[in-house]
Write an enzyme that holds these catalytic residues in place. Structure first.
Site, short mmCIF file in Angstrom:
data_model
loop_
_atom_site.label_atom_id
_atom_site.label_comp_id
_atom_site.label_asym_id
_atom_site.label_seq_id
_atom_site.Cartn_x
_atom_site.Cartn_y
_atom_site.Cartn_z
N SER A 137 0.81 -1.22 0.00
CA SER A 137 0.00 0.00 0.00
C SER A 137 0.85 1.27 0.00
O SER A 137 1.98 1.29 0.51
CB SER A 137 -0.86 -0.01 1.27
OG SER A 137 -1.43 1.24 1.50
N TYR A 168 -1.10 0.04 10.08
CA TYR A 168 -1.42 -0.65 8.82
C TYR A 168 -0.24 -0.52 7.85
O TYR A 168 0.18 -1.49 7.22
CB TYR A 168 -2.70 -0.02 8.24
CG TYR A 168 -3.03 -0.42 6.82
CD1 TYR A 168 -3.61 -1.65 6.53
CD2 TYR A 168 -2.78 0.45 5.75
CE1 TYR A 168 -3.93 -2.00 5.22
CE2 TYR A 168 -3.09 0.11 4.45
CZ TYR A 168 -3.67 -1.11 4.20
OH TYR A 168 -3.98 -1.45 2.89
N ASN A 197 -5.22 4.00 -3.19
CA ASN A 197 -6.67 4.27 -3.19
C ASN A 197 -7.41 3.74 -4.41
O ASN A 197 -7.75 4.49 -5.33
CB ASN A 197 -6.94 5.78 -3.10
CG ASN A 197 -6.58 6.32 -1.75
OD1 ASN A 197 -6.91 5.74 -0.72
ND2 ASN A 197 -5.88 7.44 -1.72
N LYS A 211 -13.89 3.59 1.62
CA LYS A 211 -12.91 4.64 1.31
C LYS A 211 -13.65 5.90 0.89
O LYS A 211 -14.83 5.86 0.57
CB LYS A 211 -12.02 4.18 0.16
CG LYS A 211 -11.29 2.88 0.41
CD LYS A 211 -10.14 3.13 1.36
CE LYS A 211 -9.25 1.95 1.53
NZ LYS A 211 -8.67 1.45 0.34
N GLN A 237 -6.91 18.34 2.29
CA GLN A 237 -5.95 17.24 2.13
C GLN A 237 -6.15 16.61 0.74
O GLN A 237 -7.26 16.57 0.23
CB GLN A 237 -6.07 16.19 3.25
CG GLN A 237 -7.35 15.38 3.32
CD GLN A 237 -8.48 16.06 4.10
OE1 GLN A 237 -8.58 17.28 4.13
NE2 GLN A 237 -9.35 15.25 4.69
N ARG A 302 -1.11 13.02 -0.76
CA ARG A 302 -0.55 11.75 -1.26
C ARG A 302 -0.99 11.56 -2.70
O ARG A 302 -2.16 11.77 -3.03
CB ARG A 302 -1.03 10.58 -0.41
CG ARG A 302 -0.60 9.24 -0.96
CD ARG A 302 -1.01 8.10 -0.05
NE ARG A 302 -0.23 8.08 1.17
CZ ARG A 302 -0.63 7.50 2.30
NH1 ARG A 302 -1.80 6.90 2.36
NH2 ARG A 302 0.14 7.52 3.37
P1 NAD Z 1 -11.00 -5.87 1.14
O1 NAD Z 1 -11.08 -5.61 2.59
O2 NAD Z 1 -12.23 -5.67 0.33
O3 NAD Z 1 -10.42 -7.31 0.87
C1 NAD Z 1 -9.58 -8.00 1.76
C2 NAD Z 1 -10.17 -9.37 1.98
O4 NAD Z 1 -9.32 -10.10 2.87
C3 NAD Z 1 -11.55 -9.31 2.67
O5 NAD Z 1 -12.53 -9.92 1.85
C4 NAD Z 1 -11.36 -10.06 3.96
O6 NAD Z 1 -12.47 -10.85 4.36
C5 NAD Z 1 -10.15 -10.94 3.62
N1 NAD Z 1 -9.50 -11.40 4.84
C6 NAD Z 1 -9.16 -10.65 5.92
N2 NAD Z 1 -8.67 -11.45 6.89
C7 NAD Z 1 -8.71 -12.72 6.39
C8 NAD Z 1 -8.35 -13.98 6.93
N3 NAD Z 1 -7.87 -14.09 8.17
N4 NAD Z 1 -8.53 -15.07 6.16
C9 NAD Z 1 -9.03 -14.97 4.91
N5 NAD Z 1 -9.39 -13.80 4.35
C10 NAD Z 1 -9.24 -12.69 5.09
O7 NAD Z 1 -9.83 -4.94 0.60
P2 NAD Z 1 -9.42 -4.56 -0.90
O8 NAD Z 1 -9.72 -3.13 -1.07
O9 NAD Z 1 -9.97 -5.54 -1.85
O10 NAD Z 1 -7.83 -4.68 -0.80
C11 NAD Z 1 -7.14 -5.86 -1.18
C12 NAD Z 1 -5.68 -5.74 -0.76
O11 NAD Z 1 -5.09 -4.58 -1.33
C13 NAD Z 1 -5.47 -5.62 0.74
O12 NAD Z 1 -4.32 -6.33 1.11
C14 NAD Z 1 -5.25 -4.15 0.96
O13 NAD Z 1 -4.50 -3.88 2.12
C15 NAD Z 1 -4.52 -3.77 -0.31
N6 NAD Z 1 -4.71 -2.36 -0.64
C16 NAD Z 1 -5.92 -1.90 -1.04
C17 NAD Z 1 -6.09 -0.56 -1.33
C18 NAD Z 1 -7.42 -0.01 -1.79
O14 NAD Z 1 -7.49 1.17 -2.07
N7 NAD Z 1 -8.47 -0.81 -1.90
C19 NAD Z 1 -5.01 0.34 -1.21
C20 NAD Z 1 -3.79 -0.16 -0.78
C21 NAD Z 1 -3.63 -1.52 -0.52
#
Ligand code: NAD
Length: 341
Positions: A137, A168, A197, A211, A237, A302
């Site tokens: 991220s 995080y 994002n 978000k 911001q 950012r």
């Molecule tokens: P999201 O929360 O929709 O998806 C993450 C999924 O991980 C969820 O469905 C959740 O149930 C699953 N999860 C959490 N703990 C778990 C566990 N113990 N076992 C199995 N599954 C588990 O988030 P997203 O927006 O789809 O993001 C996906 C990835 O991208 C994440 O790692 C997030 O940190 C990273 N990310 C996303 C963004 C964004 O803007 N969406 C930005 C930076 C990084």
């Protein structure tokens, strides 16, 4: 047929990724604590599993071919020719600013996500995953480089000396380093993206983990002309937002490249949160007042720095925020209308 494993396939990006891998012709296994919220998964096989448990990560990483070979010959060693062609590690305990920056979820965010990544690295080696993608991220970038809302620095090489503004971000940085260490010591074939994002239809739009783009789509959709909507902070911001289709394009380009260091996948179109709200109002044809209240904010400015992605992948996202919101707002509106029935 090529095979892919998507960890976090019940989440926003994971579910879209499963769809795009299916379109590309992959056999796909999805794994998550839950099924996708707004549509059914197109994965060929979906395991409801808690990836904090090593035994379940083992089950997830063991490809169908490896499983059948092991059944027939329990002593046989795993071979990379039978392993998953592509593994995507997206599972994480995450959410929007309200979840990440309040401080109330820090211990769980760090513990849960680190545990998942520790397990996944170990089992990816055991089951000889051919290539593994890790979703990091923009939150890993040092806060002192993001104090000026007009001129933040998020180039990949600015990550150190490290000083993310959230636990995080620290966990993401630790896990990036762990994937890199597994690459160095065990030859794990890694790709790492730092997402900035990502938004679009089927992302959380209510409940506390949403978000900013989805949150404003919801607030605007629920308001009547002339109403007031709330915004955390003065709205000055800045951020950049990347539409999901472009994120998926970036993931494919990175996976098909030979680049094994962290790379930004984000937009360079930086807007203030006031502008984000105004674009959304214009799309909805509503004139609303903004009530600025205190709330968790994150860094002052950012945006993605796309110099490295242009150099390494000969590509960068080009979709405008407005175009992405034109697809996201109607989806949120439709969800709200459906929930009223
Ligand atoms: P999201 O929360 O929709 O998806 C993450 C999924 O991980 C969820 O469905 C959740 O149930 C699953 N999860 C959490 N703990 C778990 C566990 N113990 N076992 C199995 N599954 C588990 O988030 P997203 O927006 O789809 O993001 C996906 C990835 O991208 C994440 O790692 C997030 O940190 C990273 N990310 C996303 C963004 C964004 O803007 N969406 C930005 C930076 C990084």
């Amino acid at each position: 047929m090529k095979t892919a494993l998507v960890l976090g396939a019940g989440g926003f990006i994971g579910n879209h990724l499963v769809n795009s891998l299916k379109k590309e012709g992959f056999w796909v296994r999805g794994v998550d604590l839950k099924f996708p919220e707004y549509s059914s998964s197109r994965a060929d096989n979906f395991l409801i599993s808690d990836l904090k448990k090593l035994s379940l990560v083992k089950e997830a990483l063991c490809s169908p071919k490896q499983k059948s070979l092991k059944r027939d010959s329990p002593q046989s060693k795993f071979s990379s020719k039978d392993s998953f062609d592509e593994v995507y590690q997206l599972a994480a305990d995450m959410g929007g600013a309200g979840f990440i920056f309040s401080g109330e979820n820090d211990a769980n965010i760090m513990h849960n996500s680190a545990l998942i990544n520790l397990n996944v690295c170990k089992m990816a080696i055991k089951y000889k995953a051919k290539k593994i993608f890790y979703a990091s991220s923009a939150c890993i970038y040092p806060q002192q480089n993001q104090m000026d809302p007009k001129n933040p620095n998020c180039s990949e090489d600015s990550a150190y000396p490290a000083n993310p503004d959230s636990e995080y971000g620290w966990e993401k940085l630790f896990s990036e380093r762990m994937f890199i260490a597994f690459h160095r010591n065990y030859g794990l074939n890694i790709r790492i993206a730092r997402f900035h994002n990502i938004f679009g239809p089927e992302g959380s739009y209510a409940g506390g983990r949403e978000k900013a783009p989805a949150a404003f789509c919801r607030k605007v959709a629920l308001a009547n002309n002339g109403d007031e909507i709330e915004m955390w902070g003065d709205g000055e911001q800045t951020r950049s937002f990347l539409f999901i289709d472009e994120c998926l394009r970036g993931i494919r380009k990175l996976m098909d490249s030979a680049y094994t260091f962290p790379l930004n996948i984000g937009s360079e179109e930086m807007v203030s949160i006031n502008t984000l709200a105004k674009i959304t109002m214009k799309l909805a044809n509503k004139n609303l007042k903004i009530n600025h209240i205190s709330g968790p904010l994150g860094v002052k400015g950012r945006k993605s720095d796309n110099n490295l992605i242009k150099e390494k992948l000969n590509w960068e996202p080009s979709y405008s925020l407005k175009k992405g919101l034109e697809k996201t707002y109607p989806w949120v509106l439709n969800q709200i209308n459906k929930s009223k029935k």
